[in-house]
Design a protein around this motif. Structure first.
Motif, PDB file in Angstrom:
ATOM      1  N   ALA A 139       0.836  -1.201   0.000  1.00 11.20           N
ATOM      2  CA  ALA A 139       0.000   0.000   0.000  1.00 11.20           C
ATOM      3  C   ALA A 139       0.870   1.251   0.000  1.00 11.20           C
ATOM      4  O   ALA A 139       0.618   2.212  -0.751  1.00 11.20           O
ATOM      5  CB  ALA A 139      -0.931  -0.009   1.205  1.00 11.20           C
ATOM      6  N   ALA A 140       1.899   1.259   0.849  1.00  9.58           N
ATOM      7  CA  ALA A 140       2.783   2.424   0.915  1.00  9.58           C
ATOM      8  C   ALA A 140       3.577   2.582  -0.379  1.00  9.58           C
ATOM      9  O   ALA A 140       3.734   3.698  -0.895  1.00  9.58           O
ATOM     10  CB  ALA A 140       3.732   2.283   2.106  1.00  9.58           C
ATOM     11  N   ALA A 141       4.081   1.464  -0.936  1.00 12.72           N
ATOM     12  CA  ALA A 141       4.866   1.529  -2.165  1.00 12.72           C
ATOM     13  C   ALA A 141       4.010   2.001  -3.337  1.00 12.72           C
ATOM     14  O   ALA A 141       4.462   2.786  -4.181  1.00 12.72           O
ATOM     15  CB  ALA A 141       5.468   0.160  -2.466  1.00 12.72           C
ATOM     16  N   ALA A 142       2.764   1.529  -3.393  1.00 14.25           N
ATOM     17  CA  ALA A 142       1.876   1.946  -4.479  1.00 14.25           C
ATOM     18  C   ALA A 142       1.568   3.436  -4.382  1.00 14.25           C
ATOM     19  O   ALA A 142       1.517   4.143  -5.389  1.00 14.25           O
ATOM     20  CB  ALA A 142       0.591   1.122  -4.425  1.00 14.25           C
ATOM     21  N   ARG A 143       1.366   3.914  -3.152  1.00 12.12           N
ATOM     22  CA  ARG A 143       1.086   5.339  -2.971  1.00 12.12           C
ATOM     23  C   ARG A 143       2.293   6.182  -3.371  1.00 12.12           C
ATOM     24  O   ARG A 143       2.156   7.214  -4.037  1.00 12.12           O
ATOM     25  CB  ARG A 143       0.699   5.600  -1.527  1.00 12.12           C
ATOM     26  N   LEU A 144       3.477   5.737  -2.993  1.00 16.04           N
ATOM     27  CA  LEU A 144       4.695   6.466  -3.359  1.00 16.04           C
ATOM     28  C   LEU A 144       4.862   6.480  -4.875  1.00 16.04           C
ATOM     29  O   LEU A 144       5.228   7.509  -5.462  1.00 16.04           O
ATOM     30  CB  LEU A 144       5.908   5.818  -2.697  1.00 16.04           C
ATOM     31  N   GLU A 145       4.569   5.356  -5.517  1.00 17.36           N
ATOM     32  CA  GLU A 145       4.696   5.288  -6.977  1.00 17.36           C
ATOM     33  C   GLU A 145       3.719   6.253  -7.645  1.00 17.36           C
ATOM     34  O   GLU A 145       4.076   6.925  -8.622  1.00 17.36           O
ATOM     35  CB  GLU A 145       4.424   3.857  -7.444  1.00 17.36           C
ATOM     36  N   ARG A 146       2.504   6.318  -7.113  1.00 12.92           N
ATOM     37  CA  ARG A 146       1.539   7.268  -7.677  1.00 12.92           C
ATOM     38  C   ARG A 146       2.021   8.703  -7.524  1.00 12.92           C
ATOM     39  O   ARG A 146       1.880   9.521  -8.433  1.00 12.92           O
ATOM     40  CB  ARG A 146       0.185   7.103  -6.987  1.00 12.92           C
ATOM     41  N   LEU A 147       2.598   8.982  -6.350  1.00 11.00           N
ATOM     42  CA  LEU A 147       3.080  10.347  -6.110  1.00 11.00           C
ATOM     43  C   LEU A 147       4.220  10.697  -7.052  1.00 11.00           C
ATOM     44  O   LEU A 147       4.264  11.782  -7.635  1.00 11.00           O
ATOM     45  CB  LEU A 147       3.547  10.487  -4.658  1.00 11.00           C
ATOM     46  N   GLN A 148       5.154   9.775  -7.222  1.00  8.59           N
ATOM     47  CA  GLN A 148       6.319  10.046  -8.050  1.00  8.59           C
ATOM     48  C   GLN A 148       5.964  10.116  -9.527  1.00  8.59           C
ATOM     49  O   GLN A 148       6.543  10.896 -10.277  1.00  8.59           O
ATOM     50  CB  GLN A 148       7.383   8.977  -7.803  1.00  8.59           C
ATOM     51  N   ALA A 149       5.016   9.270  -9.944  1.00 10.33           N
ATOM     52  CA  ALA A 149       4.666   9.216 -11.363  1.00 10.33           C
ATOM     53  C   ALA A 149       3.747  10.357 -11.777  1.00 10.33           C
ATOM     54  O   ALA A 149       3.695  10.720 -12.948  1.00 10.33           O
ATOM     55  CB  ALA A 149       4.011   7.878 -11.685  1.00 10.33           C
TER      56      ALA A 149
END
Length: 555
Positions: free
Chosen positions: A159-169
């Protein structure tokens, strides 16, 4: 309603209507081991299909008996003196209605309720053993605590990794969305619409813009009622004076005079109000412009976010929530990378603990399974669990789990999926059900004996009978060795009545059971076949008595 399963519930009765070749079936069921036999093509698996519908299996409309509009399956469950009833009705239009104790429930709820009580091992169930996921779950049944801890840690990391990926992308896109949302929220807040305010504003605007016509109409009405040379008010007064001469001598005329005077009073009351309207000053252009501006602003919001003001306010609520979430993401982006790294390290720790628990559980579980598998006609079988470290963590762990197997001496061990035959898979599945146990008190095997015979068939029969000592077990079988060990024997039969095929299921008495076993042994009911059938039944009874004595001795 409390729908948790009571201790050791059993399926005491099954009722089926209009399912495939079944017209109406009312079947009483017993505990222990029950078998269903019959000629090839008799439809022995219809019982399994019926119970599958209670488990939430897809309801194919071709299961509905030809000429009927719907099918119905009802199960009656008994535990500790209490009865529960589950049912599912399927229409030819594909509509499905599920009930628990007469109350309509979602199919998902019926499926979950039944799954706590009933497990079906279909003909293809053994094939599921070929997947790494099934083999991993088998081993994890011995280390549930560690597996659950890993699942939680993995979900948090993902969940945290997916959120970070959304933020970065999506930083640039997020900035554009933030600007748009901020504009939309500000636009709606500045107008501050209120539900229901447009209608009175439109009425007020209509009155102001037609003020001249309204005043003219009031003035004309005054002329007719009171201001003209001949007016309604004057005529009413003359009429009252004229009628008064007769009212002194006639009661009816007196009553009419009262009504005439009442009408005169009503006309007189209208006059000052009409005069106020007629003498009203011209509308204030500024007031008209203000109302027109308000209505225009509300209409603009409806066109953009409507079609109604209630929709505009709903959009505002959603936009504010999204704006808050994106703003929070923006603020959290800096700290989220550290959180992802922390969760990944925690996942590695928990994953290592799971691998250690799996390694410790693997050998004892394999030995327990092997003890049963060897009794099932594979005395030289070998089996073990292999763990292979994965390059990246998965939802199942840091390592993959593979069942390594060999059925015969002199052969190299290999993955179960590559080296086991269909019959061997069936026996491994039965061993798992015996050792690990189904999670439910009622277990059904649909031709688990596929591909086996001889001594292996006897061994499978022994294991099914053993499993039936602690659970309600039902088996669809073609093997007489298994049928002879049953506590209850049912035969599925087909017959043609009036040009229609009908399947029936009935419980066999001792004589019928001997005949059925003889048929299963050799396709005939000769004296020799009947003798063989009796011998099987006697052997089965003897094994059961010996098993009981062993349990008593161990107790």
């Amino acid at each position: 309603m409390n729908r948790r399963p009571a201790a050791h519930p059993t399926l005491t009765r099954l009722e089926v209507q209009a399912l495939a070749t079944i017209d109406t079936l009312e079947l009483d069921l017993g505990g222990g081991l029950s078998v269903f036999t019959g000629e090839t093509g008799a439809g022995k698996s219809i019982i399994v299909d019926a119970l599958g519908l209670l488990l939430g299996e897809r309801a194919r409309t071709d299961l509905i008996r030809r000429g009927e509009d719907q099918l119905l399956v009802t199960g009656f469950w008994q535990a500790e003196g209490e009865e529960a009833i589950s049912s599912r009705r399927v229409s030819r239009q594909g509509r499905s209605v599920a009930r628990l104790d007469g109350e309509v429930v979602a199919l998902r709820e019926l499926s979950g309720w039944t799954a706590e009580r009933l497990t079906i091992h279909w003909q293809h169930s053994a094939v599921s053993l070929l997947t790494h996921a099934s083999q991993r779950r088998l081993l994890d049944s011995r280390c549930r605590e560690q597996a659950q801890a890993y699942a939680g840690a993995y979900a948090a990391w993902q969940a945290a990794a997916a959120r970070l990926e959304r933020l970065q992308a999506g930083q640039r896109e997020r900035a554009r969305t933030l600007d748009l949302l901020q504009y939309q929220v500000t636009e709606i807040r500045e107008v501050a619409p209120a539900i229901g305010e447009e209608e009175p504003l439109q009425a007020q605007l209509s009155r102001l813009t037609h003020q001249e016509a309204i005043a003219g109409a009031a003035e004309g009405t005054l002329e007719l009622l009171s201001d003209g040379e001949v007016s309604a008010e004057g005529l009413l007064q003359s009429a009252a004076r004229t009628l008064a001469a007769g009212a002194r001598h006639d009661e009816v005329s007196a009553q009419l005079l009262e009504e005439l005077r009442s009408a005169l009073e009503s006309v007189a009351a209208l006059v000052p109000e009409l005069r106020t309207i007629a003498e009203a000053s011209a509308p204030d252009p500024e007031e008209v412009a203000q109302i027109e501006g308000r209505l225009a602003a509300l209409g603009k919001l409806r066109n953009k976010y409507g079609p109604e003001l209630s929709d505009v306010l709903t959009f505002l609520t959603q936009a504010e929530a999204e704006l808050e979430g994106l703003s929070r993401d923006e603020a959290d982006a800096g700290s989220l990378e550290g959180e992802v790294a922390r969760l990944y390290a925690e996942l590695q720790t928990v994953g290592a603990e799971l691998d250690q628990a799996r390694t410790q559980a693997a050998h004892p579980l394999a030995e327990s399974l092997l003890a049963v598998i060897r009794e099932l006609g594979m005395p030289h079988a070998r089996l073990e669990f292999g763990l292979t470290l994965l390059p990246q963590p998965t939802s199942g762990g840091l390592s993959d789990v593979t069942l390594i197997f060999s059925a015969n001496p002199g052969e190299n061990m290999g993955p179960l999926a590559e080296v086991a035959s269909g019959g061997e898979l069936s026996r491994v599945m039965l061993a798992i059900s015996t050792v690990v146990g189904a999670d439910t008190p009622v277990v059904i095997f649909d031709e688990v004996d596929a591909g086996i015979g001889g001594a292996a068939a006897v061994a499978v029969a022994d294991q099914l009978a053993t499993l039936g000592k602690g659970r309600q077990v039902m088996v669809v079988t073609h093997l007489a060795q298994i049928a002879a060990r049953a506590d209850h024997h049912y035969r599925v039969e087909k017959e043609v009545l009036g040009g229609r095929t009908i399947s029936r299921v009935r419980r066999l008495d001792p004589a019928e059971r001997e005949a059925e076993l003889a048929r299963m042994l050799g396709g005939q009911t000769s004296g020799a076949a009947l003798d063989h059938a009796r011998e099987l039944l006697e052997q089965g009874a003897g094994v059961a008595k010996a098993s009981t004595k062993r349990r008593v001795a161990r107790g």
